[in-house]
Design a protein around this motif. Structure first.
Motif, short mmCIF file in Angstrom:
data_model
loop_
_atom_site.label_atom_id
_atom_site.label_comp_id
_atom_site.label_asym_id
_atom_site.label_seq_id
_atom_site.Cartn_x
_atom_site.Cartn_y
_atom_site.Cartn_z
N ASN A 154 0.83 -1.20 0.00
CA ASN A 154 0.00 0.00 0.00
C ASN A 154 0.86 1.25 0.00
OD1 ASN A 154 0.88 -0.06 2.65
ND2 ASN A 154 -1.05 0.60 3.48
N ASN A 155 0.27 2.32 -0.49
CA ASN A 155 0.90 3.62 -0.51
C ASN A 155 -0.15 4.61 -0.03
OD1 ASN A 155 2.19 6.01 -1.03
ND2 ASN A 155 2.89 5.43 -3.07
N ASP A 156 -0.19 4.82 1.29
CA ASP A 156 -1.21 5.70 1.88
C ASP A 156 -1.14 7.11 1.33
OD1 ASP A 156 -1.95 3.55 3.42
OD2 ASP A 156 -0.96 4.25 5.24
N ALA A 157 0.06 7.63 1.16
CA ALA A 157 0.22 9.00 0.70
C ALA A 157 -0.37 9.18 -0.71
CB ALA A 157 1.70 9.39 0.70
N ALA A 158 -0.14 8.23 -1.59
CA ALA A 158 -0.68 8.34 -2.95
C ALA A 158 -2.20 8.25 -2.95
CB ALA A 158 -0.09 7.26 -3.84
N GLY A 159 -2.77 7.37 -2.12
CA GLY A 159 -4.22 7.25 -2.03
C GLY A 159 -4.86 8.53 -1.53
N LEU A 160 -4.29 9.11 -0.48
CA LEU A 160 -4.82 10.37 0.04
C LEU A 160 -4.61 11.52 -0.93
CD1 LEU A 160 -3.92 10.26 3.84
CD2 LEU A 160 -6.19 10.27 2.80
N TRP A 161 -3.46 11.54 -1.60
CA TRP A 161 -3.18 12.60 -2.56
C TRP A 161 -4.19 12.57 -3.70
CZ3 TRP A 161 -1.79 12.89 -7.74
CH2 TRP A 161 -1.36 14.14 -8.17
N HIS A 162 -4.48 11.38 -4.21
CA HIS A 162 -5.45 11.26 -5.30
C HIS A 162 -6.84 11.71 -4.85
CE1 HIS A 162 -7.02 9.83 -9.10
NE2 HIS A 162 -8.00 9.24 -8.42
N ALA A 163 -7.26 11.30 -3.66
CA ALA A 163 -8.56 11.72 -3.14
C ALA A 163 -8.59 13.24 -2.93
CB ALA A 163 -8.87 11.00 -1.84
N ALA A 164 -7.48 13.81 -2.47
CA ALA A 164 -7.41 15.26 -2.26
C ALA A 164 -7.49 16.02 -3.58
CB ALA A 164 -6.13 15.62 -1.51
N GLN A 165 -6.83 15.51 -4.62
CA GLN A 165 -6.90 16.17 -5.93
C GLN A 165 -8.32 16.15 -6.48
OE1 GLN A 165 -4.38 17.96 -7.24
NE2 GLN A 165 -3.45 17.46 -5.28
N THR A 166 -9.03 15.06 -6.26
CA THR A 166 -10.42 14.96 -6.70
C THR A 166 -11.29 15.93 -5.90
OG1 THR A 166 -10.04 12.63 -7.21
CG2 THR A 166 -12.32 13.36 -7.10
N ALA A 167 -11.02 16.05 -4.61
CA ALA A 167 -11.77 16.99 -3.76
C ALA A 167 -11.52 18.43 -4.19
CB ALA A 167 -11.39 16.81 -2.30
N LEU A 168 -10.29 18.76 -4.52
CA LEU A 168 -9.97 20.12 -4.96
C LEU A 168 -10.67 20.47 -6.27
CD1 LEU A 168 -6.18 20.38 -4.09
CD2 LEU A 168 -8.09 21.56 -2.98
N ALA A 169 -10.89 19.49 -7.12
CA ALA A 169 -11.58 19.71 -8.38
C ALA A 169 -13.09 19.86 -8.20
CB ALA A 169 -11.29 18.57 -9.35
N SER A 170 -13.60 19.47 -7.05
CA SER A 170 -15.04 19.57 -6.78
C SER A 170 -15.43 21.03 -6.54
CB SER A 170 -15.39 18.74 -5.55
OG SER A 170 -16.72 18.99 -5.16
N ARG A 171 -16.65 21.37 -6.92
CA ARG A 171 -17.15 22.73 -6.70
C ARG A 171 -17.80 22.89 -5.35
NH1 ARG A 171 -19.17 25.77 -11.78
NH2 ARG A 171 -17.39 25.43 -13.12
N ARG A 172 -17.86 21.82 -4.58
CA ARG A 172 -18.46 21.89 -3.25
C ARG A 172 -17.60 22.73 -2.31
NH1 ARG A 172 -23.43 19.22 -2.37
NH2 ARG A 172 -23.88 18.15 -4.29
N LYS A 173 -18.25 23.42 -1.37
CA LYS A 173 -17.55 24.32 -0.47
C LYS A 173 -16.78 23.55 0.61
CE LYS A 173 -18.45 28.36 2.39
NZ LYS A 173 -19.50 29.25 2.89
N ALA A 174 -17.41 22.58 1.24
CA ALA A 174 -16.76 21.79 2.28
C ALA A 174 -16.28 20.47 1.69
CB ALA A 174 -17.73 21.52 3.43
#
Length: 163
Positions: free
Chosen positions: A121-141
């Motif tokens: 496993n690579n925890d950092a890569a999994g979280l980084w990918h989820a964070a990039q997807t979250a940043l692309a979202s237009r949702r506020k929170a």
């Protein structure tokens, strides 16, 4: 779970163009004077709009086979997916190993059942990918959740002592 999700990322939107309300809408002055339009107040009642992105990253390493951890993680992901769909929240699900990040769907198309425990496993890569997807979202929170057994592949006591 729906009750807690409904309280995350709330945005209050006032109702404009009302004849009864608490606040005077200054943008409606011209309509009041020129057309005698009485709808110049902002109502006290607010519409509650959910404005939350939820990203879930599931560890799919081989160590997740112990104690049926992968099955528990998949069930947890399905529960979040179901609660988020009913609360109107954007949800994205991911599985990750040390080499691959799997797209496990969203609230309408969930593919968590197809995740399997295998490899490292690579925890950092999994979280980084989820964070990039979250940043692309237009949702506020934005909320990120990682489900793991806490046994990273390359991080052991012996390896940390060598540094």
């Amino acid at each position: 779970m729906r009750r807690y999700l409904a309280e995350l990322g709330l945005t209050l939107r006032p109702q404009r163009f009302r004849i009864s309300g608490k606040t005077f809408d200054r943008t409606r002055v011209q309509a009041l004077v020129s057309r005698a339009d009485p709808r110049v107040l902002i109502a006290r009642q607010h519409h509650i709009v959910t404005d939350l992105f939820l990203g879930i990253a599931i560890d799919c390493s081989g160590s997740m086979q112990a104690g049926e951890n992968i099955e528990k993680a998949k069930m947890f992901g399905r529960c979040w997916r179901g609660g988020a769909r009913l609360a109107g929240i954007d949800v994205r699900l991911f599985g990750f190993t040390d080499h691959v990040i799997y797209d496990a769907g969203d609230a309408t198309r969930c593919a968590v059942h197809g995740l399997r425990a295998d490899g490292g496993n690579n925890d950092a890569a999994g979280l980084w990918h989820a964070a990039q997807t979250a940043l692309a979202s237009r949702r506020k929170a934005k909320l990120l959740v990682m489900i793991s057994d806490g046994l990273p592949t390359q991080c052991t006591v012996e390896r940390c002592a060598a540094w």
